[in-house]
Scaffold this motif. Structure first.
Motif, mmCIF file in Angstrom:
data_model
loop_
_atom_site.group_PDB
_atom_site.id
_atom_site.type_symbol
_atom_site.label_atom_id
_atom_site.label_comp_id
_atom_site.label_asym_id
_atom_site.label_seq_id
_atom_site.Cartn_x
_atom_site.Cartn_y
_atom_site.Cartn_z
ATOM 1 N N UNK A 169 0.942 -1.407 0.191
ATOM 2 C CA UNK A 169 0.127 -0.009 0.032
ATOM 3 C C UNK A 169 0.867 1.367 0.094
ATOM 4 N N UNK A 170 1.911 1.370 0.711
ATOM 5 C CA UNK A 170 2.889 2.320 0.861
ATOM 6 C C UNK A 170 3.315 2.457 -0.592
ATOM 7 N N UNK A 171 3.847 1.392 -1.026
ATOM 8 C CA UNK A 171 4.594 1.598 -2.284
ATOM 9 C C UNK A 171 3.661 2.133 -3.699
ATOM 10 N N UNK A 172 2.264 1.575 -3.445
ATOM 11 C CA UNK A 172 1.414 2.130 -4.578
ATOM 12 C C UNK A 172 1.120 3.683 -4.189
ATOM 13 N N UNK A 173 1.036 4.047 -2.750
ATOM 14 C CA UNK A 173 0.927 5.609 -2.707
ATOM 15 C C UNK A 173 2.209 6.210 -3.228
ATOM 16 N N UNK A 174 3.426 6.033 -2.984
ATOM 17 C CA UNK A 174 4.337 6.677 -3.493
ATOM 18 C C UNK A 174 4.294 6.623 -4.989
ATOM 19 N N UNK A 175 4.115 5.501 -5.957
ATOM 20 C CA UNK A 175 4.039 5.545 -7.109
ATOM 21 C C UNK A 175 3.090 6.354 -7.582
ATOM 22 N N UNK A 176 1.872 6.351 -7.165
ATOM 23 C CA UNK A 176 0.897 7.266 -7.917
ATOM 24 C C UNK A 176 0.727 8.676 -7.472
ATOM 25 N N UNK A 177 1.037 8.754 -6.040
ATOM 26 C CA UNK A 177 0.649 10.082 -5.501
ATOM 27 C C UNK A 177 1.779 11.155 -5.438
#
Length: 197
Positions: A169-177
């Motif tokens: 979830x944290x990686x997803x947030x870094x990537x997109x946001x």
């Protein structure tokens, strides 16, 4: 232009760091607020260094997370459920992990082949994105590129290293946001499945 396909972010917690022999003890993923999480009872001991990171131990045939028992699913069924989860998105998807090429991708491909599930897997996955070299290209001025540092740097939050779902979830947030990489950057750091056969 934003990436048109689906990217699923995933992480493995394992018994150790040897990609040829370690067993998966947790398989977690995140995509668009839909999470996947399975704990797996390993067939070999969890190394002390791994327990220090993920908090997982085995006692009397039961897996524990920080001393609390967790429900486990066999590795075969966990992989089958994971393929079903991936198939629930617009396919084929890309799987993204931090240090995918050096660890997560290698371990996942090994166990998929062991259980003769690779053909099913390649029906829903087109490749693996490694966000470690991607982050190096996007932010060459940073001092470090491990995920805990990146989480502190961009999200200004705590890194939950012992949970595969939280890592995803944290990686997803870094990537997109925060990073919002261009399509060519994503493609540059993708290992395509057809080349991995």
């Amino acid at each position: 232009m934003a990436w048109q396909g689906t990217i699923v972010f995933f992480d493995l917690q394992t018994t150790g760091l040897d990609t040829k022999s370690c067993h998966i003890v947790q398989l977690g993923a995140s995509c668009e607020d839909t999470n996947f999480n399975r704990y797996i009872l390993p067939g070999i001991p969890i190394e002390y260094e791994a327990t220090e990171v993920n908090g997982l131990t085995v006692s009397y045939g039961q897996l524990f997370l920080h001393g609390e028992p967790v429900r486990t699913v066999s590795l075969y069924h966990s992989l089958k459920y994971f393929i079903e989860y991936l198939g629930s998105f617009f396919c084929p998807v890309l799987l993204a992990a931090h240090y995918a090429w050096g660890f997560d991708q290698i371990v996942l491909m090994r166990v998929l082949r062991k259980f003769s599930l690779f053909e099913q897997f390649e029906q829903v996955v087109s490749g693996f994105v490694d966000t470690l070299p991607l982050s190096r290209k996007l932010y060459p001025q940073l001092k470090w590129f491990n995920q805990p540092y990146l989480v502190r740097c961009f999200l200004e939050g705590e890194y939950n290293a012992h949970n595969a779902v939280e890592n995803s979830k944290q990686l997803e947030e870094l990537f997109w946001n925060y990073w919002e990489p261009y399509n060519e950057d994503i493609s540059e750091f993708t290992d395509w499945i057809y080349a991995l056969k």
